[in-house]
Design an enzyme around this catalytic site. Sequence first.
Site, PDB file in Angstrom:
ATOM      1  N   GLY A  43       0.801  -1.223   0.000  1.00  0.00           N
ATOM      2  CA  GLY A  43       0.000   0.000   0.000  1.00  0.00           C
ATOM      3  C   GLY A  43       0.830   1.268   0.000  1.00  0.00           C
ATOM      4  O   GLY A  43       0.443   2.260  -0.631  1.00  0.00           O
ATOM      5  N   ASP A  64      10.519  -7.473  -1.886  1.00  0.00           N
ATOM      6  CA  ASP A  64       9.231  -7.977  -1.389  1.00  0.00           C
ATOM      7  C   ASP A  64       9.180  -9.484  -1.616  1.00  0.00           C
ATOM      8  O   ASP A  64       9.497  -9.952  -2.720  1.00  0.00           O
ATOM      9  CB  ASP A  64       8.067  -7.283  -2.138  1.00  0.00           C
ATOM     10  CG  ASP A  64       6.747  -7.442  -1.406  1.00  0.00           C
ATOM     11  OD1 ASP A  64       6.117  -6.418  -1.095  1.00  0.00           O
ATOM     12  OD2 ASP A  64       6.339  -8.599  -1.134  1.00  0.00           O
ATOM     13  N   ASN A 133       5.445  -4.002   9.229  1.00  0.00           N
ATOM     14  CA  ASN A 133       5.753  -4.473  10.580  1.00  0.00           C
ATOM     15  C   ASN A 133       6.980  -3.767  11.147  1.00  0.00           C
ATOM     16  O   ASN A 133       7.859  -3.318  10.414  1.00  0.00           O
ATOM     17  CB  ASN A 133       5.958  -5.993  10.564  1.00  0.00           C
ATOM     18  CG  ASN A 133       7.211  -6.366   9.788  1.00  0.00           C
ATOM     19  OD1 ASN A 133       8.286  -6.424  10.346  1.00  0.00           O
ATOM     20  ND2 ASN A 133       7.079  -6.585   8.477  1.00  0.00           N
ATOM     21  N   CYS A 175      15.162   6.215  17.966  1.00  0.00           N
ATOM     22  CA  CYS A 175      15.106   7.305  18.961  1.00  0.00           C
ATOM     23  C   CYS A 175      13.639   7.653  19.233  1.00  0.00           C
ATOM     24  O   CYS A 175      13.272   7.991  20.350  1.00  0.00           O
ATOM     25  CB  CYS A 175      15.784   8.568  18.436  1.00  0.00           C
ATOM     26  SG  CYS A 175      17.557   8.493  18.293  1.00  0.00           S
ATOM     27  N   CYS A 189      -3.195  -3.673   9.791  1.00  0.00           N
ATOM     28  CA  CYS A 189      -4.219  -3.204   8.852  1.00  0.00           C
ATOM     29  C   CYS A 189      -5.243  -4.306   8.597  1.00  0.00           C
ATOM     30  O   CYS A 189      -6.412  -4.034   8.349  1.00  0.00           O
ATOM     31  CB  CYS A 189      -3.582  -2.768   7.542  1.00  0.00           C
ATOM     32  SG  CYS A 189      -2.758  -1.171   7.655  1.00  0.00           S
ATOM     33  N   CYS A 249      21.867   4.902  16.928  1.00  0.00           N
ATOM     34  CA  CYS A 249      22.500   6.121  16.410  1.00  0.00           C
ATOM     35  C   CYS A 249      23.265   6.926  17.436  1.00  0.00           C
ATOM     36  O   CYS A 249      23.921   7.905  17.060  1.00  0.00           O
ATOM     37  CB  CYS A 249      21.478   7.007  15.721  1.00  0.00           C
ATOM     38  SG  CYS A 249      20.452   7.967  16.850  1.00  0.00           S
TER      39      CYS A 249
HETATM   40 ZN   LIG Z   1      18.529   6.699  17.246  1.00  0.00          ZN
END
Ligand SMILES: [Zn+2]
Length: 258
Positions: A43, A64, A133, A175, A189, A249
């Site tokens: 989608g 995919d 997901n 984060c 969905c 990160c």
């Molecule tokens: Zn981060």
Amino acid sequence: MIEGELSEEELVRYSRQIVLREVGGSGQLRLRAASVAVVGAGGLGSPVVLYLAAAGVGRLTIIDDDRVALDNLQRQVLHETAAVGEPKAHSARRRVAALNPEVSVRTVEQRLDGANAAGLLAGHDVVVDGSDNFSTKFAVNDACVRQGICAVVGGVIRYEGQVVVVPPGAPCYRCLFGEEPAAGLVPSCRAAGVLGAVAGMVGCLQASEALRHLLGTGDAQGGRVLLLDALRPRLRAVPFPRDPGCPACAGAEVTATR
Ligand SMILES: [Zn+2]
């Protein structure tokens, strides 16, 4: 500066965007030289693939592992009724070839996960995640942060959607969302429903943000989440900070954050 020049046909095909001051011939050459991976041809991935191909992004990798089903067609506009049963990656490649034969498409019929993400995504300029997901989204985020690739992560359910752009050096998807939620805690969905046009809006936002990153235009993209509420309707950009303890990160080089 990207080398090369545009053909007469390209000048005509892309004329409506080449006329934009922020694109021009040099921007079009940047798009032609660009490589974008799209995770999920569903989608969100449908409008992403269609608009990136139409805009002349030179190389698309479509990842995919699923096949087209009848109940996909209400929102997954890449695929036709005749494609039911066919791998989505094949159907997507055929559609792109019909839309813009100048685009080179590589298909990967694998499920992206934490183990193969780095290898599958290496070498791309942007990765657009349209998966359904959290596990895939976190894997995309982590691999992109590590490799300095811009990630554009989208999500949609019912009438609501969100887009997080993570350019190199910016606060990341982890984060914002922290740990991956336990399976079953987040509605799908399939259970909760989704309006196809809303998925289309979120995918178009992702395509637009990917093109903006490739062209280097507009406001900086890092450190905020775009929230779409299609029932009100409204679109908001909400800032979010880096998590100093983020396992993906924290400590990452903070350089260009556009
Ligand atoms: Zn981060």
